[in-house]
Design a protein around this motif. Sequence first.
Motif, mmCIF file in Angstrom:
data_model
loop_
_atom_site.group_PDB
_atom_site.id
_atom_site.type_symbol
_atom_site.label_atom_id
_atom_site.label_comp_id
_atom_site.label_asym_id
_atom_site.label_seq_id
_atom_site.Cartn_x
_atom_site.Cartn_y
_atom_site.Cartn_z
ATOM 1 N N ALA A 146 18.116 -12.523 81.578
ATOM 2 C CA ALA A 146 16.408 -13.238 80.642
ATOM 3 C C ALA A 146 16.499 -15.134 80.839
ATOM 4 O O ALA A 146 15.216 -15.230 81.271
ATOM 5 N N CYS A 147 17.526 -15.921 80.098
ATOM 6 C CA CYS A 147 17.250 -16.890 80.364
ATOM 7 C C CYS A 147 17.441 -17.804 81.799
ATOM 8 O O CYS A 147 16.444 -18.701 81.980
ATOM 9 N N VAL A 149 16.190 -16.371 84.577
ATOM 10 C CA VAL A 149 13.849 -15.696 85.129
ATOM 11 C C VAL A 149 13.556 -16.902 84.392
ATOM 12 O O VAL A 149 12.677 -17.423 84.435
ATOM 13 N N ILE A 150 13.395 -17.347 82.757
ATOM 14 C CA ILE A 150 12.619 -18.009 82.490
ATOM 15 C C ILE A 150 13.113 -19.572 82.509
ATOM 16 O O ILE A 150 11.859 -20.378 83.170
ATOM 17 N N THR A 193 8.823 -9.106 84.422
ATOM 18 C CA THR A 193 10.176 -9.660 84.931
ATOM 19 C C THR A 193 11.624 -9.544 83.739
ATOM 20 O O THR A 193 12.443 -8.775 84.062
ATOM 21 N N ILE A 194 11.388 -10.067 82.514
ATOM 22 C CA ILE A 194 12.228 -9.763 81.952
ATOM 23 C C ILE A 194 12.728 -8.956 80.797
ATOM 24 O O ILE A 194 13.908 -8.088 81.177
#
Length: 332
Positions: A146-147, A149-150, A193-194
Amino acid sequence: MTTLLVAKQILLTIYSKYEVYITPLLKFLLALITLCLINSRLGYMESITRMTVVLIVALMCSFMPMNFIVLMSAVFVLLHLYTFSMECAAVIGAGFLLLFLLYLRFSPKDTVVVVLMPLCFLLRIPYVLPISMGLVGAPTSAVSVACGVIVYYMLHYVTQNATVIAAMADEETAAKFKFIIDGLIKNREMVVTIAAFAITVIIVYLLRRLSIDYAWTIAMTAGAVVNIMVLLVGDLIFEINQSLLGVILGTIVSFLLVLILQFFVFYVDYSRTEKVQFEDDEYYYYVKAVPKVTVAKPEKKVKQISSAKSAPGRSTRPAHHSEYRYNDRDRD
């Protein structure tokens, strides 16, 4: 298949023998590619886009822990953004700090995922990382995914809206902050997406832990299908207009790449599975043993054949030729 197994054994042998040299080389290449991509996508500060600076920093990263690559990548991004817009640098810097503390708390060993995720997005195969981390990681690996992706979507938003941000007057500082923060928080595509990647990591992890035959293959297949389904449902609900063909093709390519990972990490022979039962003073144990598929590295043997000099008048034959004698009955 035997040839592939032999090649795998050779590669593993070479890596174990020269690990002290190969690991820094891989870190150097990863840092070099990452910094070059940052400079090509942003490139607002010309002094750090010079190849000399990039090579020096990449060389430093090769002898430091993986977290140092993340740190230097963040420094390069912030320097470029500060040259472009102080407001962008402040917002992205605060986001980097929160993400750094978040993944250090939950998944500090998955640093490389944060670096690789933006690169995989640029290659159109970001789906390879959630499936891979479900196989070799833990449920907390969803945090590092997730990180990553962000980080990608933050940089993507800034580059996509650079013209709008630059057009704002200097006195509109509050408007710039609001425009940047709203664009990041209200990014529905990033949220979908996350969610898809986090669900994929958890499902793949749970399935590959099952004591069933071909658990890894089942987990990979289920993860790929779930990833596609969640992204498509999110697209229908939030209308983010994702490319259906791009999602399917990217997932298929990612699945094939994960098969290569499985070959090197978890390649077993289920036809020779054994179930063992034993006990001690306190417990009974029921163990399922699945042997790994390994092939010994072939050893080259050189056999030297020397022939003695023949005496005068005698004929010589090569040592490896056989003599055949015929009699009258054989000829008949």
